[in-house]
Structure formats: structure tokens, C-alpha cells
Design a protein around this motif. Sequence first.
Motif, short mmCIF file in Angstrom:
data_model
loop_
_atom_site.label_atom_id
_atom_site.label_comp_id
_atom_site.label_asym_id
_atom_site.label_seq_id
_atom_site.Cartn_x
_atom_site.Cartn_y
_atom_site.Cartn_z
N ALA A 28 0.90 -1.30 -0.15
CA ALA A 28 -0.14 0.12 -0.08
C ALA A 28 0.93 1.38 -0.09
CB ALA A 28 -0.83 0.02 1.24
N SER A 29 1.99 1.10 0.57
CA SER A 29 3.09 2.55 0.69
C SER A 29 3.37 2.63 -0.48
CB SER A 29 4.07 2.15 1.72
OG SER A 29 3.43 2.03 3.02
N ILE A 30 3.88 1.67 -1.34
CA ILE A 30 4.34 1.92 -2.87
C ILE A 30 3.30 2.37 -3.51
CG2 ILE A 30 5.23 0.45 -4.88
CD1 ILE A 30 6.42 -1.65 -2.94
N ALA A 31 2.13 1.94 -3.38
CA ALA A 31 1.12 2.78 -4.13
C ALA A 31 0.80 4.21 -3.83
CB ALA A 31 -0.25 1.75 -4.01
N ARG A 32 1.13 4.61 -2.60
CA ARG A 32 0.81 5.98 -2.11
C ARG A 32 2.19 6.64 -1.86
NH1 ARG A 32 -2.91 2.48 0.10
NH2 ARG A 32 -4.65 3.02 0.57
N ILE A 33 3.35 6.08 -2.66
CA ILE A 33 4.53 6.59 -2.20
C ILE A 33 4.79 8.10 -2.51
CG2 ILE A 33 5.83 6.39 -4.38
CD1 ILE A 33 7.16 5.41 -0.85
N SER A 34 3.84 8.69 -3.38
CA SER A 34 3.87 10.23 -3.93
C SER A 34 3.24 10.95 -2.61
CB SER A 34 3.32 10.34 -4.98
OG SER A 34 1.75 9.80 -5.04
N GLN A 35 2.49 10.13 -1.79
CA GLN A 35 1.84 10.90 -0.83
C GLN A 35 2.88 11.11 0.56
OE1 GLN A 35 -1.95 9.11 0.21
NE2 GLN A 35 -2.45 8.84 -2.06
N CYS A 36 3.75 10.24 0.52
CA CYS A 36 4.62 10.24 1.52
C CYS A 36 5.38 11.42 1.94
CB CYS A 36 5.56 9.04 1.63
SG CYS A 36 4.63 7.47 1.91
N LYS A 37 5.33 12.10 3.26
CA LYS A 37 6.22 12.96 3.56
C LYS A 37 7.48 12.52 3.76
CE LYS A 37 2.31 16.15 4.63
NZ LYS A 37 1.57 16.90 5.47
N ALA A 38 8.54 13.34 4.13
CA ALA A 38 9.81 12.86 4.68
C ALA A 38 9.79 12.19 5.94
CB ALA A 38 10.74 14.10 4.80
N GLN A 39 8.87 12.45 6.93
CA GLN A 39 9.03 11.74 8.14
C GLN A 39 8.24 10.40 7.83
OE1 GLN A 39 10.02 12.80 11.29
NE2 GLN A 39 9.75 10.84 11.85
N ASP A 40 7.10 10.21 6.96
CA ASP A 40 6.73 8.97 6.65
C ASP A 40 7.76 8.06 5.91
OD1 ASP A 40 4.42 10.23 7.50
OD2 ASP A 40 3.82 10.84 5.29
N LEU A 41 8.68 8.61 5.24
CA LEU A 41 9.56 7.71 4.38
C LEU A 41 10.62 7.25 5.45
CD1 LEU A 41 10.07 9.86 1.31
CD2 LEU A 41 9.01 7.69 1.36
N ALA A 42 10.86 8.03 6.36
CA ALA A 42 11.98 7.78 7.46
C ALA A 42 11.42 6.79 8.45
CB ALA A 42 12.43 9.11 8.25
N ASN A 43 10.20 6.78 8.81
CA ASN A 43 9.42 5.88 9.49
C ASN A 43 9.22 4.62 9.04
OD1 ASN A 43 9.14 7.83 11.76
ND2 ASN A 43 7.11 8.01 11.50
N LEU A 44 8.70 4.35 7.78
CA LEU A 44 8.85 3.35 7.07
C LEU A 44 10.13 2.48 7.15
CD1 LEU A 44 6.37 4.31 4.15
CD2 LEU A 44 5.77 2.68 5.89
N SER A 45 11.22 3.23 6.68
CA SER A 45 12.26 2.48 6.50
C SER A 45 13.02 1.98 7.72
CB SER A 45 13.44 3.09 5.76
OG SER A 45 13.63 4.57 6.55
N TRP A 46 12.84 2.71 8.80
CA TRP A 46 13.23 2.37 10.28
C TRP A 46 12.35 1.21 10.40
CZ3 TRP A 46 11.05 1.86 14.84
CH2 TRP A 46 11.61 1.60 15.78
N SER A 47 11.12 1.41 10.23
CA SER A 47 10.31 0.25 10.90
C SER A 47 10.49 -1.08 10.39
CB SER A 47 8.90 0.49 10.54
OG SER A 47 8.40 1.82 11.11
N PHE A 48 10.70 -1.14 8.93
CA PHE A 48 11.19 -2.58 8.37
C PHE A 48 12.47 -2.83 8.83
CE2 PHE A 48 7.05 -1.75 6.25
CZ PHE A 48 6.78 -2.88 5.57
#
Length: 524
Positions: free
Chosen positions: A99-119
Motif C-alpha cells: 500500500a505504501s508503494i502505491a501511495r509513495i507520492s503522498q509520503c512526506k519525509a517523516q513517513d519515508l523515514a518511519n517506514l524504512s526504520w520500521s522494516f
Amino acid sequence: MTAWSYATLRGVDPPLMDAIASRSVATILEFAPLDLANTAWSYATLQLLDEPLLSAIACASLRTMGAPGFTAQALANIAWAYANVRLHDGPLLNAIAEASIARISQCKAQDLANLSWSFAALSLRHTPLLASIAESSVKQISQFTGQGLSNSVWAFATIGCFDEPLLDAIAAAAMSLSLHHQELSNMAWAFATLQYLHEPLLDSIASASVRKIGDFKTRHLANTAWSFAVMKYHHRPLIAAISAAAMPIIKEMSPLSLASTAWASAQLAYLDRQLLTAIAESSLATLSQPESFDDGVAGMALWAFSQLDDLSLAWQLADCAQGASSLSLGALLGACERRSMVDGELTLWRRLARGGLSSVAATAEVLRLMDAGRLDEACRVLKRLEAEGLSNPASQVLWRACGSGGQLAAFQMKPPHRQDPHDKELRLLAYVLTHAKAGDARSVCTAIEEFGRDVLMPAGQWLKVAGDEKAAVLADALGQAVPLTSEEGLSYRVLEVAVRHPSGEHRRRGRNLLRFLRNQLRHL
């Protein structure tokens, strides 16, 4: 909302939070996507692992993840929440990734950092997601905070995902910010772990770290020193500052931090005797306790102290670290050999003569005694091996070389126990002794290659041997080598590697090699 408020204020009221969790589970189907994300975030922020609640949130999220109201931020927050309490829910995380790949254009910097850190925190490598995060992060790199940059590069390093455009973008952005001491340490660690030598960034980290060295905790001092040592990047003011800052808090350091700091100091040739003595004294207690002994930590410490002119500290550690493996003791053994300290070598070989290594180490002891002209002692060791049923085919050869009459009783080498830490090496030795021709070096090499190819490979194992096809490649490379006495020579060799192997991986390794060698030339 109540749970979110408590989490925001970092307040914990266990009975209240239990009641909220129970009520939430009962009404979870009424939750909007934002409610699911906020509830998960709240409990994770308070470090409350309520598995029934998180299970209900996961089920509800999977049902509604395709809805327009499920924003990129909600996805990132849910992933962060599960990672923060170390709860690995495979179906949920895979769905979040897609779902994040499909919405990647909506991700802000904080979202991107949180996603990578979480995985990364959950040791989950989702390559398509990481590629999407990297590409989007580069575009938004100016929006990242220092913590966001630090968390992102830590995540990619932890997972072992190398993305050069992302690393270059992170480096450029980091150099424009005033990073917190932990961010500086994490940044250095990540680039070192990924083996990416970015000199401007390292200079920037070093300068900033020297200014803020008083803020560094013990692990940050050790990690920063380790990182620069791994990259073999000499920045004397930094290592001097780390040494000075470590001295007053040396007793607060963990065994790993102590060993890392000592290893880094030796690797960077900054041999502060006062610091190393303090590290040795603090390490003795933990290395002597079997329940807390760590062979990797012992090995790093022993390697560091074996680089000193005076080996007394190394011997003190070796005496305490009775559980040290042959690999860990190897540095001290090598130091004794280089300095012709025969008695020191013999002491270590006798110590290693236990378990599966009994016969092998004793044979090595015999060889060293013979080299030193101590033939009577060598014969006594060989007779002891015979009495203990440990003599091997090499023992007969050595017995005759000592000028002794008669023969030793021959014994078949016993197969090593599969739990023996040297199982593979001992099986290799037995194979060579059985299949190679005595005195024929080529047949020995052939037997080694056969063992790796015919015995280990079918079992999913391997030998790290530069033989057979690898040997031909190395011989060809050495035959065509140009003198590496100038930067032009270095550039030529790197260019040739890149031309012969035009893949991106070889180009990256070539650039790293050139950067590393340039740095080494500066310090010649």
C-alpha cells in the motif's frame, strides 16, 4: 483520543490503558483509519505491548487498507508502532509495504523515514518498498530533519541495502544541518557498515563530533571510533577527542564498547597507552566470567592489544579469557611469531591443544620446536601424542625429521564432532591427508579444491580459498598490474576493473577503492 493524549504527554495509567484497550477491541470495526493508526502509535509510544489490541488493529487495517482514508501517514505510523514494540506481523507489514508503494507520492519525509526504520527494526527486507522509499527520499531530501536522515541511513545499513543516489543525497543534506551527537554517530556507523567512503561527510562528522564530544554517551564514542576505523579514515583530532572523553567514563562502557574503542585505536594507529591500559583493566572482569564471555568481544580486544610494542596487556587478557577461540587468540599468536617470541607461541599452541584441535595444535607446537632447534622437546611432544592416540600421518614425518629411530604407532584421524567449532577445517585436513601425495604441493592444493567442490558445495557449505578458477583470475590480474605508486596508477587499476566488469556494483567498489587508496596515500 484519550490514549493519544496520554501518549503525547508520556503519561502511563495502566488500569486506564487496559480499559481503553478492551473497549477498543470490542469496537474496532467502528474505527476509522486515523483512529487505528493513532491507537497503535499511542500504545507503542508508551511501550505497552497489548497483543489482543494490536491483533485487532491489524485485522481491521487489513480490511480497510484500500480505502481512500487510509493515508500514507497512517500506514507509516502503524508500521512504526509494531516495530517499536518489536511485534512482527507478516501479513500486516507486507500489506503496508504494498500500500505504501502505491501511495509513495503522498509520503512526506517523516513517513519515508518511519517506514524504512520500521522494516529495518523488524529485520524485514522488502526490496520494492526500499527502492520506492529511496527514490522518493532523494526528491524530498531537503525536507528531512537530522533524525530523519539518521534513521533512514541507519535503516538501509541495517538491512544491507546499498543505494548510492540516496547515500549521496543524505550526505549532502547532513552536511548542511547541525546534527545531534547520536545522529552523528549513527550516520558514521551506517556509512561504515555499507562500506561507502564519503570523505566530505566523514570530515564534517569528525569536525562536528569534536565540538560536541562532551555530549557523547559511551556507545556513541565507541561506534564513532569503530566507524572511522572500519573505513580506515584517519582523523587524529577526532580519535584524540574520543580517547579523552572515554577516559573518565571508561568503567561505564559495555564490554563491546571497550573492545570496539581499543580495536579502533589500534586500527587507526592511535596507541594511547593510558586509554588502552584503562580499557584492559575494565575488560578483565567481564572476560573472566564464563556466563558473560563473548568470543567476538575478546577477539577484538586481543587484536588491539597485540598491536602494541609491549604485549603484557594482551597476555593479561588472554590469561583471563580462557574461553577464547583459536580465531581470537590468533592475533596474539601472530604477534609472537612476527617477533620471534618462541615461548609465547608455544604457550598458545599448548593452550589450543584441546578438543578437536588437540592433535593439530600439538603438531604445530612440534614444528615450532623444531624450527627453534629444540629437537628433544619436539620428540617428547610426539611421544605424548602417540601415548594419547593422537599421532597423525604428519607425526611420522616429523619424527623422522627429528632424527629419531624407529616409528610411531599410526592412528587413524578421528572424524571431528559436528558440534566442534573447527569441524570444517578438521574435515578438510583429514581429506588432504587421505587424498594428497606427501611432498607434492600441487596435489595438496588439488585436494583442498576437491574438498570444497565435491564435499562442501553439495552440502551448501564452502571454503574461502583463492584456488582453481579464482587463482587464474588473480594470477592474470597480478601479471597485468601497473605500479600503484601514484594516483594515476590507482586510477588506471580502478578504471580497468570498471571496464572489465561494467556492472554498477563493480563501479561502486572501484570508486570506493580509489577513495580509500587516495586517503592512504595522504598518510604515507
